[in-house]
Design a protein around this motif. Sequence first.
Motif, mmCIF file in Angstrom:
data_model
loop_
_atom_site.group_PDB
_atom_site.id
_atom_site.type_symbol
_atom_site.label_atom_id
_atom_site.label_comp_id
_atom_site.label_asym_id
_atom_site.label_seq_id
_atom_site.Cartn_x
_atom_site.Cartn_y
_atom_site.Cartn_z
ATOM 1 N N GLU A 360 0.823 -1.212 0.000
ATOM 2 C CA GLU A 360 0.000 0.000 0.000
ATOM 3 C C GLU A 360 0.857 1.262 0.000
ATOM 4 O O GLU A 360 0.418 2.331 -0.434
ATOM 5 N N ASP A 361 2.094 1.148 0.481
ATOM 6 C CA ASP A 361 2.989 2.300 0.556
ATOM 7 C C ASP A 361 3.681 2.610 -0.769
ATOM 8 O O ASP A 361 4.230 3.713 -0.943
ATOM 9 N N ILE A 362 3.693 1.663 -1.691
ATOM 10 C CA ILE A 362 4.517 1.803 -2.900
ATOM 11 C C ILE A 362 4.236 3.095 -3.673
ATOM 12 O O ILE A 362 5.178 3.809 -4.041
ATOM 13 N N PRO A 363 2.970 3.457 -3.933
ATOM 14 C CA PRO A 363 2.745 4.691 -4.704
ATOM 15 C C PRO A 363 3.323 5.935 -4.046
ATOM 16 O O PRO A 363 3.755 6.868 -4.741
ATOM 17 N N SER A 364 3.355 5.963 -2.717
ATOM 18 C CA SER A 364 3.830 7.167 -2.020
ATOM 19 C C SER A 364 5.352 7.246 -1.922
ATOM 20 O O SER A 364 5.906 8.305 -1.607
ATOM 21 N N LEU A 365 6.048 6.148 -2.207
ATOM 22 C CA LEU A 365 7.506 6.164 -2.101
ATOM 23 C C LEU A 365 8.142 7.131 -3.096
ATOM 24 O O LEU A 365 9.226 7.668 -2.856
ATOM 25 N N LYS A 366 7.473 7.350 -4.210
ATOM 26 C CA LYS A 366 8.028 8.249 -5.216
ATOM 27 C C LYS A 366 8.085 9.705 -4.720
ATOM 28 O O LYS A 366 8.768 10.536 -5.312
ATOM 29 N N ASN A 367 7.358 9.992 -3.645
ATOM 30 C CA ASN A 367 7.351 11.355 -3.097
ATOM 31 C C ASN A 367 8.488 11.616 -2.125
ATOM 32 O O ASN A 367 8.671 12.736 -1.641
ATOM 33 N N ILE A 368 9.251 10.565 -1.804
ATOM 34 C CA ILE A 368 10.374 10.716 -0.864
ATOM 35 C C ILE A 368 11.573 11.300 -1.618
ATOM 36 O O ILE A 368 11.976 10.791 -2.672
ATOM 37 N N ASP A 369 12.156 12.359 -1.080
ATOM 38 C CA ASP A 369 13.277 13.043 -1.716
ATOM 39 C C ASP A 369 14.592 12.353 -1.345
ATOM 40 O O ASP A 369 15.369 12.849 -0.532
ATOM 41 N N VAL A 370 14.827 11.184 -1.967
ATOM 42 C CA VAL A 370 16.036 10.428 -1.659
ATOM 43 C C VAL A 370 17.287 11.232 -2.054
ATOM 44 O O VAL A 370 18.280 11.258 -1.328
ATOM 45 N N ALA A 371 17.217 11.905 -3.187
ATOM 46 C CA ALA A 371 18.361 12.711 -3.625
ATOM 47 C C ALA A 371 18.678 13.827 -2.642
ATOM 48 O O ALA A 371 19.837 14.248 -2.510
ATOM 49 N N GLY A 372 17.657 14.289 -1.920
ATOM 50 C CA GLY A 372 17.855 15.349 -0.940
ATOM 51 C C GLY A 372 18.227 14.859 0.435
ATOM 52 O O GLY A 372 18.313 15.664 1.375
ATOM 53 N N GLY A 373 18.373 13.542 0.593
ATOM 54 C CA GLY A 373 18.801 12.980 1.868
ATOM 55 C C GLY A 373 17.718 12.298 2.668
ATOM 56 O O GLY A 373 17.994 11.743 3.733
ATOM 57 N N GLU A 374 16.466 12.301 2.159
ATOM 58 C CA GLU A 374 15.403 11.592 2.845
ATOM 59 C C GLU A 374 15.508 10.090 2.558
ATOM 60 O O GLU A 374 16.098 9.664 1.594
#
Length: 375
Positions: A360-374
């Motif tokens: 259920e979390d998969i669609p929202s993972l794209k909103n995490i700013d991994v490049a920004g350190g999240e």
Amino acid sequence: MLVASLLPILFTAISVQAQPVERGIFDSVGVLDDVLLFDAPAFPDPANPANTLVGLQAFTSLRQIDLGVLTAAAQAALKAIGLDVGDKISTLEERLRLFGAVGLPGKNVKVDVGGCNKQAQLPGTSGLPDLGMALQNVSVGACGSGKELIAKVALSRLDSRKFTASVFSSPNSGFGVISDIDDTVKISNVLDKLALAKSTLLDDPVPVAGMPELYASLSKSLNDPQFIYVSGSPFQLYPFLNNFIDSAYSASKGPIYLQNLTLIDIEGLLDFANSDGVQEYKVSMIDRIHGMYPNKKFLAVGDSTQKDPETYAEAFKKFGGEFMACSWIRRVEGADNSDARFAAAFEGVPANKFRIFTDEDIPSLKNIDVAGGEC
């Protein structure tokens, strides 16, 4: 795990079917040989950044003609566990093709990479226990621009066949993604023997819902990262898995690292089902990735069926958070998803460096700013 259970039957059949022939050391690839050229990563030469190195891998084997004995043995083994092959015989034969291959030692594999000015040559293919396999970082000189280059095995003028693979070039900076395959990006059902057999040998592969879209999003948000897929499956499944990644994950293609298991080394193949062995293998592959890209930051994505949490935590403790920037673990129903398991696995890893997610979390993972350190 499934493959290991079939090995005694398959190996008996193959032993009767084909035996290696005597070859001279350092022979070129001939018309009686087959070559599997693996997709490969490319990276700047630390000693000369203008030069490109490619982590080439090739498997050379005796050319196959009849797989009837192998297929019949596999059908019998699957029937014994309650699985009817039905009209999927051709699919079964294709998936098992490399399990019937007889690796050849002492074969020189020369490779041309499009856009690069130097021909690469792998060392002679190995003998036992890695029969027929060659793997080495080789120089291809200066290369033109482009992330995906095409590599081709150089054959004699009398041989019109083509053995090709993609070479994925990436700088020693920016981001990369290390991803498991089974039950992370592809539904494999590794916890259910019958379902695993069906998904691996008979069915069309099915991606985990939402993961192709997530990886396509990561390819943009991480500015064209180097995707590298690391799986505990045996290399004999490479054509099947490579075709799946190329089609279902076309926006996030990359080289696939699989275990070098051969039918000659029966004990090693039986150890494939051991999760501890898979963890050791995957950690060694992350070591290899670090050697190529020590200055990249990586997002590692896996699942809870085997040892991905423990593997990524071990790599974090070895290389630190600058390299293992973030780890995502998919909860798979039926696996050990207890808080105690994850706490033990990630002991010593900061809580902001890993995430356990559900479907259920998969669609929202794209909103995490991994490049920004999240994470």
